[in-house]
Every structure is written in C-alpha cells, then in structure tokens.
Design a protein around this motif. Structure first.
Motif, PDB file in Angstrom:
ATOM      1  N   ILE A  20       0.823  -1.211   0.000  1.00 32.85           N
ATOM      2  CA  ILE A  20       0.000   0.000   0.000  1.00 32.85           C
ATOM      3  C   ILE A  20       0.860   1.265   0.000  1.00 32.85           C
ATOM      4  O   ILE A  20       0.587   2.217  -0.747  1.00 32.85           O
ATOM      5  CB  ILE A  20      -0.933   0.001   1.232  1.00 32.85           C
ATOM      6  N   ASN A  21       1.900   1.283   0.814  1.00 29.80           N
ATOM      7  CA  ASN A  21       2.701   2.500   0.943  1.00 29.80           C
ATOM      8  C   ASN A  21       3.569   2.791  -0.267  1.00 29.80           C
ATOM      9  O   ASN A  21       4.257   3.813  -0.304  1.00 29.80           O
ATOM     10  CB  ASN A  21       3.548   2.450   2.223  1.00 29.80           C
ATOM     11  N   GLU A  22       3.550   1.910  -1.253  1.00 35.86           N
ATOM     12  CA  GLU A  22       4.318   2.150  -2.474  1.00 35.86           C
ATOM     13  C   GLU A  22       3.508   2.909  -3.525  1.00 35.86           C
ATOM     14  O   GLU A  22       4.050   3.282  -4.570  1.00 35.86           O
ATOM     15  CB  GLU A  22       4.804   0.827  -3.052  1.00 35.86           C
ATOM     16  N   TYR A  23       2.231   3.146  -3.257  1.00 32.45           N
ATOM     17  CA  TYR A  23       1.388   3.897  -4.183  1.00 32.45           C
ATOM     18  C   TYR A  23       1.186   5.312  -3.670  1.00 32.45           C
ATOM     19  O   TYR A  23       0.953   5.537  -2.480  1.00 32.45           O
ATOM     20  CB  TYR A  23       0.015   3.230  -4.334  1.00 32.45           C
ATOM     21  N   LYS A  24       1.243   6.248  -4.585  1.00 34.32           N
ATOM     22  CA  LYS A  24       0.932   7.634  -4.238  1.00 34.32           C
ATOM     23  C   LYS A  24      -0.569   7.819  -4.093  1.00 34.32           C
ATOM     24  O   LYS A  24      -1.044   8.546  -3.212  1.00 34.32           O
ATOM     25  CB  LYS A  24       1.483   8.575  -5.312  1.00 34.32           C
ATOM     26  N   MET A  72      -6.104  -5.900   0.188  1.00 35.46           N
ATOM     27  CA  MET A  72      -4.808  -5.270   0.412  1.00 35.46           C
ATOM     28  C   MET A  72      -4.546  -5.078   1.900  1.00 35.46           C
ATOM     29  O   MET A  72      -3.885  -4.114   2.304  1.00 35.46           O
ATOM     30  CB  MET A  72      -4.730  -3.944  -0.337  1.00 35.46           C
ATOM     31  N   GLY A  73      -5.063  -5.985   2.702  1.00 36.77           N
ATOM     32  CA  GLY A  73      -4.825  -5.905   4.136  1.00 36.77           C
ATOM     33  C   GLY A  73      -5.739  -4.899   4.798  1.00 36.77           C
ATOM     34  O   GLY A  73      -6.861  -5.216   5.203  1.00 36.77           O
ATOM     35  N   LYS A  74      -5.295  -3.674   4.908  1.00 38.58           N
ATOM     36  CA  LYS A  74      -6.092  -2.613   5.529  1.00 38.58           C
ATOM     37  C   LYS A  74      -7.330  -2.293   4.703  1.00 38.58           C
ATOM     38  O   LYS A  74      -8.366  -1.878   5.244  1.00 38.58           O
ATOM     39  CB  LYS A  74      -5.223  -1.364   5.698  1.00 38.58           C
ATOM     40  N   TYR A  75      -7.228  -2.463   3.392  1.00 35.66           N
ATOM     41  CA  TYR A  75      -8.317  -2.120   2.475  1.00 35.66           C
ATOM     42  C   TYR A  75      -8.795  -3.366   1.737  1.00 35.66           C
ATOM     43  O   TYR A  75      -7.984  -4.167   1.257  1.00 35.66           O
ATOM     44  CB  TYR A  75      -7.861  -1.073   1.454  1.00 35.66           C
ATOM     45  N   PHE A  76     -10.106  -3.482   1.619  1.00 36.55           N
ATOM     46  CA  PHE A  76     -10.714  -4.589   0.898  1.00 36.55           C
ATOM     47  C   PHE A  76     -11.658  -4.006  -0.142  1.00 36.55           C
ATOM     48  O   PHE A  76     -12.621  -3.305   0.200  1.00 36.55           O
ATOM     49  CB  PHE A  76     -11.480  -5.501   1.863  1.00 36.55           C
ATOM     50  N   PHE A  77     -11.378  -4.289  -1.416  1.00 34.34           N
ATOM     51  CA  PHE A  77     -12.120  -3.710  -2.530  1.00 34.34           C
ATOM     52  C   PHE A  77     -13.024  -4.786  -3.132  1.00 34.34           C
ATOM     53  O   PHE A  77     -12.553  -5.868  -3.503  1.00 34.34           O
ATOM     54  CB  PHE A  77     -11.163  -3.186  -3.597  1.00 34.34           C
ATOM     55  N   VAL A  78     -14.318  -4.478  -3.258  1.00 33.78           N
ATOM     56  CA  VAL A  78     -15.268  -5.472  -3.735  1.00 33.78           C
ATOM     57  C   VAL A  78     -16.473  -4.729  -4.306  1.00 33.78           C
ATOM     58  O   VAL A  78     -16.646  -3.527  -4.065  1.00 33.78           O
ATOM     59  CB  VAL A  78     -15.664  -6.424  -2.575  1.00 33.78           C
TER      60      VAL A  78
END
Length: 243
Positions: free
Chosen positions: A4-8, A139-145
């Motif tokens: 996650i921290n690799e994305y701006k 993505m761990g902290k975030y879940f996209f669905v």
C-alpha cells in the motif's frame, strides 16, 4: 501487486452502468500515473446506461494497457455471463431468449441489443474478459469489492460470490470489522436521498456508487486521503469526503 505505501494514490471508481462519456471524462481528469497509482474499477460496467458495450470495451482496454489498473466483477457482469452460459451465442438462440437480465429494470436489454452489433470474435473476447474478472482485491487494511461482505461470516474463505456481489442491507447495518471495505453496488441515495457524493460510514464502509445509473455523476475516490473527483461540472480538483 505492490504494498500500500508504495502507491501515491489508490483510486476506486464505482458503478458506471454504460455511461461511457462520464467514465472517459473522469479518466481524463484523474491523470493516472502507472508508476505511482493503482486504479480499481468496482464492477457494473454494463446495463441501464446508453453505451454499455462501449463502456465495457473501454474498461477492458485500460486493464490490458496498464499494469496497475484492476477491474472487479459486478453483479451485472454475472447477469451477462450467466445469460451466455445458458444461451451460447454460436447458435443464435440467445438473441430471442427471455431472461431476467433482459428485463428493462435490470437494463440488459440495452446491452444485448448493442452486443448484436459485434462480430463473433469481438463478442467472445468481451465474454472472456468478463468471465476472468476477479471478485475482490484484498490489500490488508483495504478490501475492494463490488457489494460487500457478509458480517456473519468470520473469514474471507467463507464469503460466497453471492455475498460479494449482491449483499446490501445486512452488510451496511452489521459490518463492524477493522478492514476498510470499499464498495459500489449500493447508491449513496439508498442511505441519504439528496446526497450526490461518496459516503464514508462510521463502520469502515466507503460507498462509491453516487447514482450514475439514475442520472447522477460518476465518482472516483482516492482511498488513501478520502478525496474524490466527479464527472460533470466539478472543476475544483479533488474534494474531501464529508461523512
């Protein structure tokens, strides 16, 4: 997939429902950077709107042309997939079949009429794209669905396709997990009739669908800082989401 921290920016876009001009406009406003950004479409590219097939083709072209763009499956893509599973287009019977998808309330009548204009190869490619769409991105902290998760089930492995693509009231009312769940499917007007912006709920649910299927604008949200852009008249850049 990076950390996650690799994305701006991590940008989510809700239900498009055939509004090609709106998604094209929003895409241009975002100024996507493939080296720094991740973009997630949350399904329901087809049905109801004026250009469902062109919209699906556009999303497909973005996914195939960019490493960091992901398209998730929505329940309307399952409508389409299930229809062609039952009525293979090779024998031509599908064009005259009755199906729940083709009910005007679901909007498949618009989509299938435009699919008729494709040659067999183009149609087969679109069907393959739809069939291969993932149901979620964790993505761990975030879940996209597309729709949400069943709060009565305690692990992701217990969630069914029906949960992930169709759930609504139970999810919104009873989800109390630590993960941030980012979803389309349920228009914000379902909870706040006059609202036109994405909605962040107190129980870590972010609703992206701002009612594009019903004439409202299409929204994109940067989930990292909870700012959003919309199609239409918004010209002030990224705005902060108000709860």
């Amino acid at each position: 997939m990076r950390e996650i921290n690799e994305y701006k920016r991590i940008i989510s876009i809700g239900d498009i429902h055939g509004h090609y001009e709106k998604v094209k406009e929003l895409w241009e406003k975002i100024c996507f950077n493939d080296d720094e950004d991740l973009l997630i479409f949350h399904g329901d590219y087809i049905d109801r709107g004026p250009e469902p097939v062109r919209t699906l083709q556009f999303v497909k072209s973005l996914v195939e042309g960019h490493e960091n763009i992901i398209a998730l499956k929505g329940n309307h893509e399952v409508f389409m997939q299930s229809f062609f599973d039952r009525y293979p287009f090779e024998d031509g019977e599908c064009w005259n079949a009755y199906d729940l998808w083709l009910d005007p309330r679901n909007g498949g009548d618009i989509t299938i009429e435009q699919l008729r204009n494709l040659d067999r190869h183009e149609l087969a490619e679109l069907l393959h794209f739809v069939q291969a769409l993932p149901l979620y991105l964790d993505m761990g902290k975030y879940f996209f669905v597309h729709a949400g998760v069943n709060p009565r089930k305690h692990s992701l492995s217990e969630q069914t396709e029906e949960d992930l693509l169709w759930i609504r009231k139970m999810f919104i009312l009873y989800y109390n997990g630590e993960k941030n769940i980012i979803v389309g499917h349920t228009p914000v007007q379902y909870l706040a009739q006059k609202r036109n912006e994405p909605l962040l709920l107190a129980n870590n649910i972010l609703l992206l669908d701002t009612g594009t299927a019903f004439g409202r604008e299409l929204s994109a949200v940067n989930v990292l800082d909870l700012t959003y852009l919309q199609s239409g008249g918004q010209t002030d850049g990224w705005q902060k989401i108000c709860c």
